[in-house]
Write a protein that holds these residues in place. Structure first.
Motif, short mmCIF file in Angstrom:
data_model
loop_
_atom_site.label_atom_id
_atom_site.label_comp_id
_atom_site.label_asym_id
_atom_site.label_seq_id
_atom_site.Cartn_x
_atom_site.Cartn_y
_atom_site.Cartn_z
N LEU A 30 0.82 -1.21 0.00
CA LEU A 30 0.00 0.00 0.00
C LEU A 30 0.85 1.26 0.00
CD1 LEU A 30 -2.75 -1.15 2.51
CD2 LEU A 30 -2.91 -1.04 0.01
N LEU A 31 1.93 1.26 0.75
CA LEU A 31 2.83 2.42 0.77
C LEU A 31 3.47 2.63 -0.60
CD1 LEU A 31 4.47 1.85 4.26
CD2 LEU A 31 2.99 3.78 3.63
N ALA A 32 3.89 1.54 -1.23
CA ALA A 32 4.49 1.64 -2.56
C ALA A 32 3.51 2.23 -3.57
CB ALA A 32 4.98 0.28 -3.04
N ALA A 33 2.22 2.01 -3.35
CA ALA A 33 1.18 2.55 -4.24
C ALA A 33 0.78 3.97 -3.85
CB ALA A 33 -0.04 1.64 -4.24
N GLY A 34 1.39 4.51 -2.79
CA GLY A 34 1.15 5.90 -2.41
C GLY A 34 0.00 6.14 -1.46
N LEU A 35 -0.52 5.10 -0.82
CA LEU A 35 -1.61 5.30 0.13
C LEU A 35 -1.08 5.75 1.48
CD1 LEU A 35 -2.74 2.98 -1.98
CD2 LEU A 35 -4.59 2.97 -0.35
N ASP A 36 -1.93 6.44 2.24
CA ASP A 36 -1.63 6.81 3.62
C ASP A 36 -2.15 5.67 4.49
OD1 ASP A 36 -0.58 9.30 2.88
OD2 ASP A 36 -2.57 10.23 2.95
N VAL A 37 -1.24 5.00 5.18
CA VAL A 37 -1.59 3.77 5.88
C VAL A 37 -1.64 3.98 7.39
CG1 VAL A 37 -0.88 1.38 6.31
CG2 VAL A 37 -0.55 2.41 4.03
N ARG A 38 -2.73 3.49 7.96
CA ARG A 38 -2.90 3.46 9.41
C ARG A 38 -3.04 2.00 9.82
NH1 ARG A 38 -7.84 4.66 12.86
NH2 ARG A 38 -8.88 4.70 10.86
N VAL A 39 -2.31 1.61 10.86
CA VAL A 39 -2.33 0.25 11.35
C VAL A 39 -2.91 0.27 12.76
CG1 VAL A 39 -0.93 -1.77 11.97
CG2 VAL A 39 -0.30 -0.36 9.99
N VAL A 40 -3.89 -0.60 12.99
CA VAL A 40 -4.52 -0.72 14.31
C VAL A 40 -4.39 -2.16 14.76
CG1 VAL A 40 -6.67 -0.59 15.60
CG2 VAL A 40 -6.14 1.17 13.89
N ALA A 41 -3.71 -2.36 15.89
CA ALA A 41 -3.56 -3.70 16.47
C ALA A 41 -2.97 -3.56 17.86
CB ALA A 41 -2.65 -4.56 15.60
N PRO A 42 -3.32 -4.46 18.76
CA PRO A 42 -2.75 -4.41 20.10
C PRO A 42 -1.22 -4.59 20.09
CG PRO A 42 -4.70 -5.80 20.09
CD PRO A 42 -4.39 -5.47 18.66
N ALA A 43 -0.72 -5.43 19.17
CA ALA A 43 0.72 -5.66 19.04
C ALA A 43 1.10 -5.44 17.58
CB ALA A 43 1.07 -7.07 19.47
N ILE A 44 2.17 -4.68 17.36
CA ILE A 44 2.62 -4.35 16.01
C ILE A 44 4.10 -4.69 15.89
CG2 ILE A 44 2.91 -2.49 14.31
CD1 ILE A 44 0.50 -1.09 15.62
N LEU A 45 4.45 -5.47 14.86
CA LEU A 45 5.86 -5.80 14.64
C LEU A 45 6.70 -4.52 14.57
CD1 LEU A 45 5.72 -8.52 11.83
CD2 LEU A 45 6.37 -8.86 14.22
N PRO A 46 7.89 -4.53 15.14
CA PRO A 46 8.75 -3.35 15.07
C PRO A 46 9.04 -2.92 13.63
CG PRO A 46 9.63 -4.92 16.65
CD PRO A 46 8.48 -5.58 15.96
N GLU A 47 9.19 -3.91 12.72
CA GLU A 47 9.45 -3.58 11.30
C GLU A 47 8.28 -2.84 10.68
OE1 GLU A 47 11.25 -7.70 12.17
OE2 GLU A 47 9.41 -6.63 12.62
N LEU A 48 7.08 -3.19 11.10
CA LEU A 48 5.88 -2.52 10.60
C LEU A 48 5.77 -1.12 11.18
CD1 LEU A 48 3.22 -2.44 9.06
CD2 LEU A 48 2.18 -3.81 10.87
N ALA A 49 6.00 -1.00 12.47
CA ALA A 49 5.93 0.32 13.11
C ALA A 49 7.00 1.26 12.59
CB ALA A 49 6.06 0.16 14.63
N ALA A 50 8.10 0.70 12.07
CA ALA A 50 9.20 1.52 11.55
C ALA A 50 8.88 2.11 10.16
CB ALA A 50 10.48 0.70 11.47
N LEU A 51 7.87 1.57 9.51
CA LEU A 51 7.46 2.10 8.20
C LEU A 51 6.74 3.42 8.40
CD1 LEU A 51 6.07 -1.15 6.50
CD2 LEU A 51 8.28 -0.04 6.08
N PRO A 52 6.61 4.21 7.32
CA PRO A 52 5.88 5.48 7.45
C PRO A 52 4.36 5.27 7.51
CG PRO A 52 6.69 5.22 5.21
CD PRO A 52 7.23 4.07 6.01
N VAL A 53 3.93 4.64 8.60
CA VAL A 53 2.52 4.38 8.85
C VAL A 53 2.14 5.03 10.16
CG1 VAL A 53 2.60 2.15 7.64
CG2 VAL A 53 2.89 2.21 10.11
N CYS A 54 0.86 5.23 10.36
CA CYS A 54 0.34 5.68 11.65
C CYS A 54 -0.02 4.40 12.40
CB CYS A 54 -0.89 6.56 11.44
SG CYS A 54 -1.70 7.00 12.99
N ALA A 55 0.78 4.06 13.41
CA ALA A 55 0.59 2.82 14.14
C ALA A 55 -0.11 3.10 15.46
CB ALA A 55 1.94 2.14 14.39
#
Length: 185
Positions: A30-55
């Motif tokens: 989704l990021l590669a396609a230019g979307l603004d990504v928000r991630v919602v989860a009780p636990a988030i992988l550090p690699e995922l949180a390190a991406l330009p997402v709203c975690a």
């Protein structure tokens, strides 16, 4: 039968429910396609949180769908994925159900890309290994930038010719392209 389409969703809001490996792969897409990504989860992988997402480290709530154009249900909880997919569908939002593709409205194909040419492969079934194999086969046949420039220039030049010469030039170009990518000439 699914509708095959390439969507320009740059700048649109995407919600990923889940914070694991599948969510990480979907976020990268989704990021590669230019979307603004928000991630919602009780636990988030550090690699995922390190991406330009709203975690947001918390449980999903139906209100999280507000404003999203695309949703990915990617938790390890089948019932939660089902609920997210149902709620997104009811809200008219495109949704990918990572556990059971048929419960969503959007599937992520295997994509071969080179020099601006994109080819997407979907098996229409739960056979990601077939989609990957086809993608690899197609990837090996994609032209490089120099070939694309040459073919584009030849097409543009052909379009300036008189009708008879144009048709012959376009047929020759078509034959050359088919030979280069392994198609029938």
């Amino acid at each position: 039968m699914s509708l095959a389409a390439f969507l320009d969703l740059r700048g649109e809001a995407a919600l990923i429910v889940g914070g694991g490996a599948v969510a990480l792969r979907r976020a990268a897409t989704l990021l590669a396609a230019g979307l603004d990504v928000r991630v919602v989860a009780p636990a988030i992988l550090p690699e995922l949180a390190a991406l330009p997402v709203c975690a947001e480290r918390r449980p999903y709530a139906p209100a999280d769908l507000s404003g999203a154009r695309l949703v990915v249900a990617a938790t390890d909880d089948a019932a939660l994925n089902d609920a997210v997919a149902e709620q997104a569908r009811a809200a008219g939002v495109l949704v990918n159900h990572a556990g059971e593709a048929g419960r969503g409205t959007l599937r992520f194909p295997a994509v071969a890309e080179h020099a601006g040419v994109q080819v997407a492969v979907s098996t229409g079934r739960e056979l990601p290994m077939l989609a990957r194999a086809l993608r690899e086969s197609v990837q090996a046949r994609l032209p490089d930038e120099a070939e694309l420039r040459d073919w584009t220039a030849r097409r543009e030049a052909a379009l300036t010719l008189a009708v008879t010469e144009r048709a012959a030039a376009l047929r020759a170009l078509d034959a050359d392209i088919r030979r280069a990518v392994g198609g029938a000439a």
